[in-house]
Scaffold this motif. Structure first.
Motif, PDB file in Angstrom:
ATOM      1  N   HIS A  20       0.811  -1.214   0.000  1.00 19.62           N
ATOM      2  CA  HIS A  20       0.000   0.000   0.000  1.00 19.62           C
ATOM      3  C   HIS A  20       0.847   1.268   0.000  1.00 19.62           C
ATOM      4  CE1 HIS A  20       1.050  -0.577   4.225  1.00 19.62           C
ATOM      5  NE2 HIS A  20       0.868   0.712   4.369  1.00 19.62           N
ATOM      6  N   SER A  23       3.342   3.247  -5.209  1.00 19.33           N
ATOM      7  CA  SER A  23       2.457   3.536  -6.343  1.00 19.33           C
ATOM      8  C   SER A  23       2.960   2.904  -7.626  1.00 19.33           C
ATOM      9  CB  SER A  23       2.332   5.046  -6.545  1.00 19.33           C
ATOM     10  OG  SER A  23       3.506   5.583  -7.153  1.00 19.33           O
ATOM     11  N   GLU A  27       2.955   7.829  -9.078  1.00 20.16           N
ATOM     12  CA  GLU A  27       3.058   9.168  -8.497  1.00 20.16           C
ATOM     13  C   GLU A  27       3.919  10.076  -9.368  1.00 20.16           C
ATOM     14  OE1 GLU A  27       3.638  11.381  -4.206  1.00 20.16           O
ATOM     15  OE2 GLU A  27       4.506   9.385  -4.452  1.00 20.16           O
ATOM     16  N   SER A 152      -4.950   1.446  -7.134  1.00 17.69           N
ATOM     17  CA  SER A 152      -5.358   1.934  -5.822  1.00 17.69           C
ATOM     18  C   SER A 152      -4.744   3.309  -5.544  1.00 17.69           C
ATOM     19  CB  SER A 152      -4.931   0.936  -4.752  1.00 17.69           C
ATOM     20  OG  SER A 152      -5.254   1.400  -3.464  1.00 17.69           O
ATOM     21  N   ALA A 153      -3.473   3.480  -5.896  1.00 17.02           N
ATOM     22  CA  ALA A 153      -2.804   4.761  -5.680  1.00 17.02           C
ATOM     23  C   ALA A 153      -3.461   5.873  -6.490  1.00 17.02           C
ATOM     24  CB  ALA A 153      -1.330   4.645  -6.048  1.00 17.02           C
ATOM     25  N   VAL A 155      -6.506   6.498  -6.989  1.00 15.98           N
ATOM     26  CA  VAL A 155      -7.657   7.094  -6.305  1.00 15.98           C
ATOM     27  C   VAL A 155      -7.194   8.268  -5.451  1.00 15.98           C
ATOM     28  CG1 VAL A 155      -9.517   6.682  -4.658  1.00 15.98           C
ATOM     29  CG2 VAL A 155      -8.922   4.909  -6.337  1.00 15.98           C
ATOM     30  N   ARG A 156      -6.052   8.113  -4.780  1.00 11.34           N
ATOM     31  CA  ARG A 156      -5.516   9.192  -3.949  1.00 11.34           C
ATOM     32  C   ARG A 156      -4.841  10.266  -4.784  1.00 11.34           C
ATOM     33  NH1 ARG A 156      -1.817   6.830   0.691  1.00 11.34           N
ATOM     34  NH2 ARG A 156      -1.731   9.066   1.180  1.00 11.34           N
ATOM     35  N   LEU A 157      -4.095   9.867  -5.788  1.00 12.36           N
ATOM     36  CA  LEU A 157      -3.283  10.819  -6.540  1.00 12.36           C
ATOM     37  C   LEU A 157      -4.098  11.677  -7.498  1.00 12.36           C
ATOM     38  CD1 LEU A 157      -0.289   8.451  -7.341  1.00 12.36           C
ATOM     39  CD2 LEU A 157      -0.204  10.480  -5.862  1.00 12.36           C
ATOM     40  N   GLY A 159      -7.751  11.555  -7.465  1.00 15.40           N
ATOM     41  CA  GLY A 159      -9.120  11.754  -6.999  1.00 15.40           C
ATOM     42  C   GLY A 159     -10.140  11.053  -7.872  1.00 15.40           C
ATOM     43  N   LEU A 216       3.963  11.137  -1.485  1.00 11.68           N
ATOM     44  CA  LEU A 216       2.943  10.330  -0.807  1.00 11.68           C
ATOM     45  C   LEU A 216       3.355   8.867  -0.698  1.00 11.68           C
ATOM     46  CD1 LEU A 216      -0.427  11.670  -2.272  1.00 11.68           C
ATOM     47  CD2 LEU A 216       0.420  11.944   0.064  1.00 11.68           C
TER      48      LEU A 216
END
Length: 219
Positions: A20, A23, A27, A152-153, A155-157, A159, A216
């Protein structure tokens, strides 16, 4: 049915292997404007699957089939990883995976892999074998990890909507299966003959990313 449960455990992003925190190059790709949206993520994942994903899947299958050869396999994988940052990230993930596997599936080969500090695909193959899985299943796990981690990464990077991201993973399912099947054909062959598909931009991006003071993800 037990083996299928072990497969699910190793495929689960919640398995404590440290994945987790990585990335897998996404990234840096996002920061440099190479991935901006779902379409860009699709291209990134397909490229990663056909290059690093194929190599990782082949080495995972080989380590599952021949755990007595992990040192040789690890050297061959290092030779296919020109980026020092990527080699370091792979070893860190391998160490985390071995630590978890020593508790969940303890055994001689898992202990050897932990002592040898092998890269993540090798550790995954050894853990899969200890869990009673086949080389084909180890290859499938590695191919899936090659795309599920950066997805998965994303979604955070970026949005992105997680529903759309998982729909993309489902869309790539057949291609993931195809890469895993191709990788598994090399499982019992000479280590030197394992695939060496390259992704130079990922290597360059990994070195760029490693120099950032704030990020991140670890890779």
């Amino acid at each position: 049915m037990r083996a299928f449960t072990q497969l699910l455990l190793l495929a689960d992003g919640r398995f404590p292997s440290g994945g987790h925190a990585h990335s897998s190059g996404l990234e840096a790709a996002v920061a440099r404007g190479r991935v901006r949206d779902l379409g860009g993520l699709r291209a990134f994942l397909r490229g990663r699957l056909r290059t690093g994903g194929l190599v990782a899947a082949a080495f995972a299958a080989a380590a599952c089939a021949r755990p007595e050869a992990i040192e040789e396999l690890d050297e061959e994988l290092d030779a296919r990883t020109p980026s020092p940052a990527l080699r370091l990230a792979a070893r860190r993930q391998g160490r985390s995976l071995c630590r978890a596997a020593q508790v969940v599936w303890p055994g001689e080969h898992v202990t050897r892999a932990a002592r040898a500090r092998v890269c993540q695909p090798i550790a995954l193959g050894v853990a899969a074998g200890a869990a009673g899985l086949t080389p084909d299943e180890a290859a499938l796990l590695a191919a899936y990890h090659a795309i599920s981690g950066p997805a998965s990464a994303a979604v955070r990077l970026l949005g992105l909507d997680p529903y759309h991201v998982h729909a993309l993973l489902a869309e790539l399912g057949d291609e993931c299966d195809e890469v895993a099947r191709e990788a598994a054909t090399h499982a019992r062959g000479p280590a030197a003959d394992l695939p060496a598909a390259s992704a130079p931009l990922l290597d360059v991006s990994a070195e760029d990313h490693a120099a950032w003071e704030v990020r991140l993800f670890a890779s």
